[in-house]
Design a protein around this motif. Structure first.
Motif, PDB file in Angstrom:
ATOM      1  N   ALA A  75       0.831  -1.211   0.000  1.00 38.15           N
ATOM      2  CA  ALA A  75       0.000   0.000   0.000  1.00 38.15           C
ATOM      3  C   ALA A  75       0.862   1.257   0.000  1.00 38.15           C
ATOM      4  O   ALA A  75       0.580   2.234  -0.713  1.00 38.15           O
ATOM      5  CB  ALA A  75      -0.919  -0.005   1.219  1.00 38.15           C
ATOM      6  N   THR A  76       1.933   1.241   0.779  1.00 37.95           N
ATOM      7  CA  THR A  76       2.851   2.388   0.806  1.00 37.95           C
ATOM      8  C   THR A  76       3.593   2.513  -0.509  1.00 37.95           C
ATOM      9  O   THR A  76       3.758   3.618  -1.048  1.00 37.95           O
ATOM     10  CB  THR A  76       3.854   2.237   1.961  1.00 37.95           C
ATOM     11  OG1 THR A  76       3.144   2.188   3.196  1.00 37.95           O
ATOM     12  CG2 THR A  76       4.833   3.394   1.998  1.00 37.95           C
ATOM     13  N   LEU A  77       4.046   1.384  -1.032  1.00 35.76           N
ATOM     14  CA  LEU A  77       4.776   1.397  -2.299  1.00 35.76           C
ATOM     15  C   LEU A  77       3.906   1.951  -3.417  1.00 35.76           C
ATOM     16  O   LEU A  77       4.373   2.747  -4.250  1.00 35.76           O
ATOM     17  CB  LEU A  77       5.235  -0.029  -2.644  1.00 35.76           C
ATOM     18  CG  LEU A  77       6.092  -0.207  -3.899  1.00 35.76           C
ATOM     19  CD1 LEU A  77       7.399   0.565  -3.764  1.00 35.76           C
ATOM     20  CD2 LEU A  77       6.369  -1.685  -4.144  1.00 35.76           C
ATOM     21  N   LYS A  78       2.657   1.579  -3.450  1.00 31.20           N
ATOM     22  CA  LYS A  78       1.744   2.027  -4.509  1.00 31.20           C
ATOM     23  C   LYS A  78       1.608   3.543  -4.553  1.00 31.20           C
ATOM     24  O   LYS A  78       1.367   4.125  -5.613  1.00 31.20           O
ATOM     25  CB  LYS A  78       0.355   1.417  -4.294  1.00 31.20           C
ATOM     26  CG  LYS A  78       0.244  -0.053  -4.640  1.00 31.20           C
ATOM     27  CD  LYS A  78      -1.176  -0.539  -4.342  1.00 31.20           C
ATOM     28  CE  LYS A  78      -1.352  -2.005  -4.729  1.00 31.20           C
ATOM     29  NZ  LYS A  78      -2.727  -2.491  -4.427  1.00 31.20           N
ATOM     30  N   ARG A  79       1.756   4.201  -3.401  1.00 29.60           N
ATOM     31  CA  ARG A  79       1.508   5.641  -3.329  1.00 29.60           C
ATOM     32  C   ARG A  79       2.696   6.494  -3.772  1.00 29.60           C
ATOM     33  O   ARG A  79       2.564   7.713  -3.916  1.00 29.60           O
ATOM     34  CB  ARG A  79       1.114   6.029  -1.903  1.00 29.60           C
ATOM     35  CG  ARG A  79      -0.255   5.504  -1.483  1.00 29.60           C
ATOM     36  CD  ARG A  79      -0.738   6.203  -0.223  1.00 29.60           C
ATOM     37  NE  ARG A  79       0.104   5.905   0.928  1.00 29.60           N
ATOM     38  CZ  ARG A  79      -0.110   4.914   1.783  1.00 29.60           C
ATOM     39  NH1 ARG A  79      -1.151   4.097   1.605  1.00 29.60           N
ATOM     40  NH2 ARG A  79       0.683   4.733   2.818  1.00 29.60           N
ATOM     41  N   ILE A  80       3.875   5.891  -3.961  1.00 33.33           N
ATOM     42  CA  ILE A  80       5.042   6.670  -4.384  1.00 33.33           C
ATOM     43  C   ILE A  80       4.740   7.304  -5.741  1.00 33.33           C
ATOM     44  O   ILE A  80       4.339   6.631  -6.684  1.00 33.33           O
ATOM     45  CB  ILE A  80       6.296   5.778  -4.477  1.00 33.33           C
ATOM     46  CG1 ILE A  80       6.666   5.249  -3.097  1.00 33.33           C
ATOM     47  CG2 ILE A  80       7.468   6.564  -5.071  1.00 33.33           C
ATOM     48  CD1 ILE A  80       7.827   4.281  -3.098  1.00 33.33           C
ATOM     49  N   ARG A  81       4.951   8.612  -5.831  1.00 31.90           N
ATOM     50  CA  ARG A  81       4.597   9.332  -7.056  1.00 31.90           C
ATOM     51  C   ARG A  81       5.774   9.340  -8.025  1.00 31.90           C
ATOM     52  O   ARG A  81       6.898   9.681  -7.659  1.00 31.90           O
ATOM     53  CB  ARG A  81       4.148  10.752  -6.716  1.00 31.90           C
ATOM     54  CG  ARG A  81       2.822  10.749  -5.922  1.00 31.90           C
ATOM     55  CD  ARG A  81       2.402  12.120  -5.485  1.00 31.90           C
ATOM     56  NE  ARG A  81       2.159  13.035  -6.592  1.00 31.90           N
ATOM     57  CZ  ARG A  81       1.078  12.996  -7.377  1.00 31.90           C
ATOM     58  NH1 ARG A  81       0.141  12.073  -7.173  1.00 31.90           N
ATOM     59  NH2 ARG A  81       0.912  13.874  -8.342  1.00 31.90           N
ATOM     60  N   ILE A  82       5.464   9.005  -9.275  1.00 37.99           N
ATOM     61  CA  ILE A  82       6.476   8.843 -10.320  1.00 37.99           C
ATOM     62  C   ILE A  82       6.255   9.870 -11.422  1.00 37.99           C
ATOM     63  O   ILE A  82       5.134   9.981 -11.957  1.00 37.99           O
ATOM     64  CB  ILE A  82       6.401   7.427 -10.937  1.00 37.99           C
ATOM     65  CG1 ILE A  82       6.413   6.349  -9.855  1.00 37.99           C
ATOM     66  CG2 ILE A  82       7.528   7.231 -11.951  1.00 37.99           C
ATOM     67  CD1 ILE A  82       7.675   6.297  -9.024  1.00 37.99           C
ATOM     68  N   PRO A  83       7.286  10.633 -11.816  1.00 43.02           N
ATOM     69  CA  PRO A  83       7.131  11.566 -12.939  1.00 43.02           C
ATOM     70  C   PRO A  83       7.039  10.780 -14.253  1.00 43.02           C
ATOM     71  O   PRO A  83       7.673   9.747 -14.409  1.00 43.02           O
ATOM     72  CB  PRO A  83       8.411  12.395 -12.877  1.00 43.02           C
ATOM     73  CG  PRO A  83       9.415  11.494 -12.234  1.00 43.02           C
ATOM     74  CD  PRO A  83       8.639  10.660 -11.252  1.00 43.02           C
TER      75      PRO A  83
END
Length: 385
Positions: free
Chosen positions: A124-132
């Protein structure tokens, strides 16, 4: 760096940022216990664990630790299997997998640890990392530059490590050569004839205190100290010290036990002004010779060859005090011993300086690489409002 400036010019326009779950599929690893041996690498959070006969995916993919070494993000471009301490991500067609890998390296995922014991990361935490999500052209150019940087950094590190190893070999050759030449005509005698060898007993690491009587544990002889020392890193209480073996200034402390043949018999000269203590698996040589000459000689092939005749054991190697008594040592005059020590101290100082300088150079280059990597992977976020 013209190439970086060229790419930065292409990054003037803001780009969309999306959660990782929208730019890549995220999968959990699985146990590999049912897999037979083969050619497919099986990855854990520390790297390749073994090779199996089945792949979880054909790659390319970015592997992100779920437990353990969270910073150890890996990129694989061929078939692989991951165990349950890893996630693996499969980038969608608008994200280059290698670009995603390089960007995640800048995110310090280890700071997202959510456990008090073994570091852990939830999906769940990994999914939220924002990627340009810049254009594929920009992604590909960044990957090309960073691949070049990575290759150059690896080449430089290999060159510096080879130089460090060469300097160490040079130092060992010089040490062995000067001792051999200066003692060629010296009388040889057993260690039992030049002093008293006394085996220590007791003292475990649980006996250590923050202050008290200085103490050297046998394991520190080959993990912490070099040829000689005038300071300690451990202490025991005066009450414990009374039951341990005293080490007087100038005495030699010799390891009797090790897990390998190279470390057993390691000798360190105690050059401090006060008495200290040592414990089990160590022998103290009390003598009237130059302590640093003795410690240097214990590093020579002459001693190494002799100790092999007396060392015994498989998992644990023992070199008892009684065996040390039989070791034959060339004993020149004290003036010659002093000259040998003076020459070796000078050369060793140069070698130590190099040993500190080269790793520092490697670290400086690594930081330079990280700086340019982070600069390349910094984007303005597109505002949709």
């Amino acid at each position: 760096m013209p190439e970086i400036n060229k790419v930065k010019a292409l990054q003037e326009e803001p780009v969309p940022f999306l959660p990782l779950e929208e730019v890549a599929e995220i999968h959990n690893g699985k146990t590999d216990r049912h897999l037979a041996a083969g050619n497919v690498p099986v990855y854990g959070s520390g790297g390749i664990m073994r090779y199996a006969n089945k792949a979880a995916n054909s790659g390319p993919a970015v592997l992100v630790p779920r437990k353990g070494s969270l910073a150890n993000i890996m990129y694989v471009d061929g078939p692989f299997w991951t165990v349950d301490t890893l996630f693996y991500t499969l980038a969608k067609d608008f994200i280059r997998p290698k670009f995603l890998y390089y960007y995640l390296l800048t995110q310090h995922i280890e700071d997202l640890n959510q456990a008090g014991g073994v570091p852990s990361l939830t999906q769940a935490t990994l999914k939220r990392i924002r990627i340009p999500v810049p254009s594929l052209k920009v992604q590909e150019e960044i990957v090309r530059i960073l691949d070049t940087f990575t290759s150059l950094e690896a080449e430089l590190e290999a060159e510096l490590e080879a130089e460090l190893e060469a300097r160490q070999d040079q130092y060992c050759y010089y040490r062995n050569d000067i001792i051999s030449k200066c003692t060629n005509s010296s009388k040889r005698m057993p260690l039992s004839d030049i002093g008293m060898l006394i085996r220590g007993h007791g003292m475990t690491k649980s006996d250590f205190t923050d202050k008290g009587i200085g103490a050297i544990h046998y394991g520190q002889l080959y993990t912490t100290f070099d040829t000689a020392t005038d300071s300690v890193i451990s202490y025991v209480s005066p009450a414990i010290a009374q039951s341990l073996l005293t080490v007087n200034p100038g005495n030699l402390i010799i390891s009797n036990t090790s897990e390998n043949l190279d470390d057993v018999g390691k000798a360190v000269a105690w050059l401090g002004n006060n008495q200290i203590v040592t414990g089990g698996h160590a022998t103290v040589l009390r003598h009237n010779q130059n302590p640093k000459y003795l410690a240097y000689w214990f590093q020579t092939p002459d001693f190494q060859l002799q100790k092999r005749k007396y060392a015994a054991g498989t998992k644990v190697i023992e070199l008892p005090a009684k065996a040390l008594e039989k070791i034959m040592i060339p004993l020149p005059s004290l003036s010659i011993q002093s000259r040998i020590v003076s020459e070796l101290d000078k050369f060793r100082l140069l070698n130590v300086s190099m040993s500190y300088g080269l790793p520092a150079e490697i670290e400086a280059r690594h930081k330079q690489y990280e700086y340019y990597r982070d600069r390349l992977l910094t984007f303005k976020e597109l505002d949709y409002e």
